[in-house]
Design an enzyme around this catalytic site. Structure first.
Site, PDB file in Angstrom:
ATOM      1  N   ASN A  45       4.364  -8.194   8.228  1.00  0.00           N
ATOM      2  CA  ASN A  45       4.252  -7.267   9.359  1.00  0.00           C
ATOM      3  C   ASN A  45       4.960  -7.786  10.613  1.00  0.00           C
ATOM      4  OD1 ASN A  45       3.032  -4.668   8.879  1.00  0.00           O
ATOM      5  ND2 ASN A  45       1.164  -5.756   8.283  1.00  0.00           N
ATOM      6  N   HIS A  48       6.698   0.651   1.144  1.00  0.00           N
ATOM      7  CA  HIS A  48       7.354  -0.652   1.028  1.00  0.00           C
ATOM      8  C   HIS A  48       8.163  -0.717  -0.262  1.00  0.00           C
ATOM      9  CE1 HIS A  48       5.139  -3.061   4.172  1.00  0.00           C
ATOM     10  NE2 HIS A  48       4.324  -2.018   4.044  1.00  0.00           N
ATOM     11  N   ASN A  85      -0.008  -0.016  -0.833  1.00  0.00           N
ATOM     12  CA  ASN A  85      -0.717   1.094  -0.172  1.00  0.00           C
ATOM     13  C   ASN A  85      -1.711   1.744  -1.132  1.00  0.00           C
ATOM     14  OD1 ASN A  85       0.670   0.673   2.171  1.00  0.00           O
ATOM     15  ND2 ASN A  85       1.838   2.576   2.133  1.00  0.00           N
ATOM     16  N   GLU A  92      -2.460  -4.953   0.103  1.00  0.00           N
ATOM     17  CA  GLU A  92      -3.038  -3.646   0.418  1.00  0.00           C
ATOM     18  C   GLU A  92      -3.399  -2.892  -0.873  1.00  0.00           C
ATOM     19  OE1 GLU A  92      -2.542  -0.290   3.931  1.00  0.00           O
ATOM     20  OE2 GLU A  92      -0.811  -1.529   3.421  1.00  0.00           O
ATOM     21  N   ASP A 137       3.363  -9.103   2.811  1.00  0.00           N
ATOM     22  CA  ASP A 137       3.695  -8.191   3.890  1.00  0.00           C
ATOM     23  C   ASP A 137       3.304  -8.918   5.177  1.00  0.00           C
ATOM     24  OD1 ASP A 137       3.900  -6.235   5.788  1.00  0.00           O
ATOM     25  OD2 ASP A 137       2.508  -4.838   4.838  1.00  0.00           O
TER      26      ASP A 137
END
Length: 267
Positions: A154, A256, A10, A36, A152
């Site tokens: 998702n 995460h 993030n 990310e 990730d």
């Protein structure tokens, strides 16, 4: 042992202020795949080219402050592959592959950030386009080399992969179509890709201990109302070498948790 870690940050700059470099130094992985990262090349220069003695490689999104992937490694790759050949998603910085090939071995480490469809129907359609195009890419790659894809994803694959599975069956990340895609990806039959979900191979029955993501809403983290969204997906021969796994739930650089798998080989 080959220690391989995956972490959705993030934001690399945000994680840096929270001490991610010190944590990586303590963990001492061979490679750490990041998703990310939300930075551009200009943000890397003079600051993030290396981390804890590991050399960084990057796939930046064209849009500033968005998506992006990275791999920091102590081993020099024989080749760096940026993007997987899809213009729409390569523009979002979603795929980075480091190849560590020798005359006797073809092996890749991949950092991948699958799209999220949670913001609305338009992004969910984009996610479905990604899944449709990415499947044959992985099938083709598996025919020519061993690899571990960290990322990730998702998608929570099965009911044991999230706390509130009953209430999320119509929500992005646990839609029937997404789960079917994962099932096909892991299917060793003629129609499947035959990849291995390494964590589930090692821990077939865990529920709450398996979660790697928690919503920032309410008390999701405090109550462990989580999802398993972060994976190691490996070719079968490489998966067989997986020995131990760890999810670092108390490490908070983002929403995460990092996940590490130790593989019984050396580059």
């Amino acid at each position: 042992m080959f220690k391989l870690t995956s972490l959705n940050l993030n934001g690399l700059r945000s994680a840096a202020t929270k001490g991610v470099a010190d944590w990586v130094a303590e963990l001492a992985p061979d490679c750490i795949c990041m998703q990310e990262i939300r930075v551009q090349a200009s943000d890397i220069e003079g600051r993030f080219e290396e981390m804890a003695g590991l050399k960084g490689h990057f796939h930046f999104a064209e849009k500033k402050g968005y998506a992006g992937t990275a791999i920091y490694t102590k081993h020099k790759p024989s080749q760096v592959v940026v993007g997987w050949g899809d213009a729409e998603f390569d523009a979002e910085g979603r795929y980075l592959e480091l190849r560590f090939d020798t005359p006797k071995r073809k092996f890749s480490v991949i950092s991948c950030y699958f799209p999220s469809g949670s913001s609305g129907e338009e992004r969910q359609e984009a996610k479905f386009r990604f899944l449709k195009g990415f499947f044959p890419h992985l099938v083709a790659l598996k025919k020519e080399r061993e690899f571990v894809l960290c990322g990730d994803i998702n998608i929570a694959h099965k009911e044991i992969d999230l706390k509130n599975w009953r209430g999320n069956q119509k929500n992005s990340g646990f839609l029937p179509e997404e789960r079917a895609w994962m099932t096909k990806l892991l299917d060793a039959g003629a129609e499947g890709a035959g990849l291995v979900d390494v964590y589930r191979m090692l821990k077939p029955d865990t529920t709450g201990d398996a979660y790697t993501w928690w919503s920032n809403r309410g008390q999701a983290y405090a109550n462990n109302v989580g999802w398993r969204l972060d994976y190691h997906l490996a070719t079968p021969k490489t998966a067989e070498l997986a020995r131990t796994e760890q999810i670092y739930k108390t490490v908070k650089f983002s929403d995460h948790a990092p996940i590490t798998v130790d593989y019984d080989f050396k580059l």
